[in-house]
Scaffold this active site. Structure first.
Site, mmCIF file in Angstrom:
data_model
loop_
_atom_site.group_PDB
_atom_site.id
_atom_site.type_symbol
_atom_site.label_atom_id
_atom_site.label_comp_id
_atom_site.label_asym_id
_atom_site.label_seq_id
_atom_site.Cartn_x
_atom_site.Cartn_y
_atom_site.Cartn_z
ATOM 1 N N LYS A 159 5.858 0.842 14.591
ATOM 2 C CA LYS A 159 5.120 0.685 13.326
ATOM 3 C C LYS A 159 3.807 -0.067 13.571
ATOM 4 O O LYS A 159 2.782 0.219 12.946
ATOM 5 C CB LYS A 159 5.974 -0.034 12.271
ATOM 6 N N ASN B 232 -0.162 -0.105 12.315
ATOM 7 C CA ASN B 232 -0.553 -1.269 11.501
ATOM 8 C C ASN B 232 -1.594 -2.163 12.168
ATOM 9 O O ASN B 232 -2.501 -2.648 11.507
ATOM 10 C CB ASN B 232 0.681 -2.131 11.166
ATOM 11 N N ASN C 126 -4.535 -1.548 9.599
ATOM 12 C CA ASN C 126 -4.552 -2.694 8.681
ATOM 13 C C ASN C 126 -5.616 -3.701 9.126
ATOM 14 O O ASN C 126 -6.299 -4.307 8.305
ATOM 15 C CB ASN C 126 -3.181 -3.386 8.650
#
Lengths: 318, 318
Positions: free
Chosen positions: B192, B196, B200
């Site tokens: 993940k 991210n 992000n």
């Protein structure tokens, strides 16, 4: 054998930003034959002349020879290239009218790859470069305020300094601008990047911060050091040995600077062009060309490049 | 041998943000015995219950058991830890009243190092972690809008999934939340992070941009790929082999996402806490602990950390 640099040179200043006005005004005040190309705000400069303010003095030159084109100026002995590097495309048109058989050209631009565009037009043998350790700003056309006069270091493009380079340095010093000739222009440029790459860069990339903010943040300060190491390691691959102690010295000096706003940040915040390619892009490309690893410098380059592109898009939208 | 997960478990939802309300509401709607800890906006939830809206359905639970403390809830069979990781210090007080001899705990938090604080309070053997591939926001207390329900993947902390992990996954799926149990929770977390960490992170560090802006900028897109490579190389040092094709897949998927605003950017822009340490800090520290080189990830961590600190200082000044 080149003709020696004349005692009474004819001088052109190409570019009427802070540096062009500042150095040109000192030379003119010393009695030199200085001709200014002023494209923006010419009427104001014609009417009110030039004004310079430093921490120690203040002077005005009421009448200076101001031109709208280099054709009107004609051939000179020395040309100061004081445009922003981002305007270097204009040199192809601006320089030829200024060139005589023994004209010297001195570019005041920051970063790497700034002598090359001058050399392309005028040939490499007569090109010099200057590193201007100075903090000054143009307040309005012809008006410059200098907070830190510092020194100017000049060198010859691709060669050690010769007699003419020393003569030009001496002319500046006599006119009140501390100037020294050095033999390795490229190394001097890398040395200046050791500070400019991290501090000018992080000032923008960290969201618009002054040097004291970078120094006070553990992460940003360490990052500045890593970026300096990348510059030093790349310079070494080109044969320029910059000792590690030079990095420590940068931090000692920066610690004393208080809340200094690097020039690139000022340009960025005022919506002006900035030397993205000369300070970050070209050093990254040169590093990659010799296999030096510069992940942080490249990341910084990309982040700033994006910020500039985003700023342009925002302007367009308005 | 652990007691099997009961058919009619008593469930506590600790944290009343988007995820806690969303998953809790689905379980309650399916007839489960769900108890909500709601510390902010409890009166509103007591008065109006819970509302969930997804792209395909909309439902309301008019009356749900809502509590102001975990002491009032008492021991449960399953505890969903749905606090922000930045509030994990509170777990020491919040969790003990919920623990019985065979209580399971499932943390819904993002990033690395989120099972550890739960394990410290409840012991490692009963801790599970979930990766929630979902995009939802809390509109007001008890009201959640989900734009993309996605799936939930759960695993056991430090061990392959056992019968009870499978039983919990099955319970979620039956309640309308697609959930699967996987054997390698830590690898799933690294996977993940592959998305991210860059998206992000760059959304914040590049000045507040959506994913399409990162995808459209050559430098930022390449930087996202380099960051993904750093994550993949670090994960490999911990024995988690993530194929390079997984990186390509991330770009294919992101290209289809249009102008997606990563959750960390939303948190950043709304002035909320964000999982700085879990998404960037802890991966960087783990990388360094095994000698993995992560210069870009570390730089991103420092840049975001500075932005958060600067945001806090600005708030204080106001």
């Amino acid at each position: 054998m080149n003709a020696p640099f004349p005692a009474k040179p004819r001088i052109a200043i190409v570019g009427s930003g802070a540096l062009g006005i500042y150095y040109g005004a000192y030379l003119a005040r010393a009695g030199h034959d200085v001709h200014f190309l002023v494209r923006t705000g010419r009427a104001a400069v014609l009417a009110r002349g030039l004004r310079v303010k430093t921490p120690t003095e203040k002077f005005q030159l009421k009448k200076v020879p101001v031109y709208g084109s280099t054709e009107e100026i004609g051939p000179c002995d020395l040309v100061l290239v004081a445009l922003k590097a981002t305007s270097n495309d204009a040199l192809k048109k601006l320089l030829p009218p200024l060139l005589g058989p023994s004209t010297l050209l001195l570019t005041l631009q920051n970063g790497l790859g700034v002598e090359e565009p001058v050399a392309e037009v005028a040939g490499p043998d007569r090109v010099m470069g200057a590193l201007c350790y100075i903090a000054c700003e143009r307040r309005e056309p012809g008006v410059v305020e200098c907070r830190f006069p510092g020194v100017m270091t000049i060198g010859k493009f691709g060669k050690p300094a010769g007699d003419r380079t020393h003569a030009v340095a001496s002319m500046f010093t006599k006119a009140g601008v501390k100037c020294e000739a050095q033999d390795n222009l490229e190394e001097m440029r890398w040395r200046k990047l050791v500070w400019n790459v991290p501090f000018n860069g992080l000032a923008i990339a960290a969201g618009g911060v002054t040097t004291d903010v970078i120094m006070a943040d553990d992460g940003l300060r360490t990052l500045a050091r890593r970026l300096m190491e990348e510059v030093v390691e790349t310079a070494a691959k080109f044969g320029h040995v910059i000792p590690r102690s030079f990095i420590d010295l940068q931090f000692e000096r920066t610690a004393k600077m208080d809340a200094y706003r690097p020039s690139s940040l000022i340009d960025f915040e005022y919506g002006k062009e900035l030397e993205l390619e000369e300070i970050w892009g070209e050093p990254v490309r040169r590093a990659k060309s010799v296999g030096a690893s510069v992940p942080r410098m490249e990341m910084l380059y990309w982040l700033i490049r994006h910020r500039l592109a985003a700023r342009k898009n925002t302007k367009k939208k308005r």
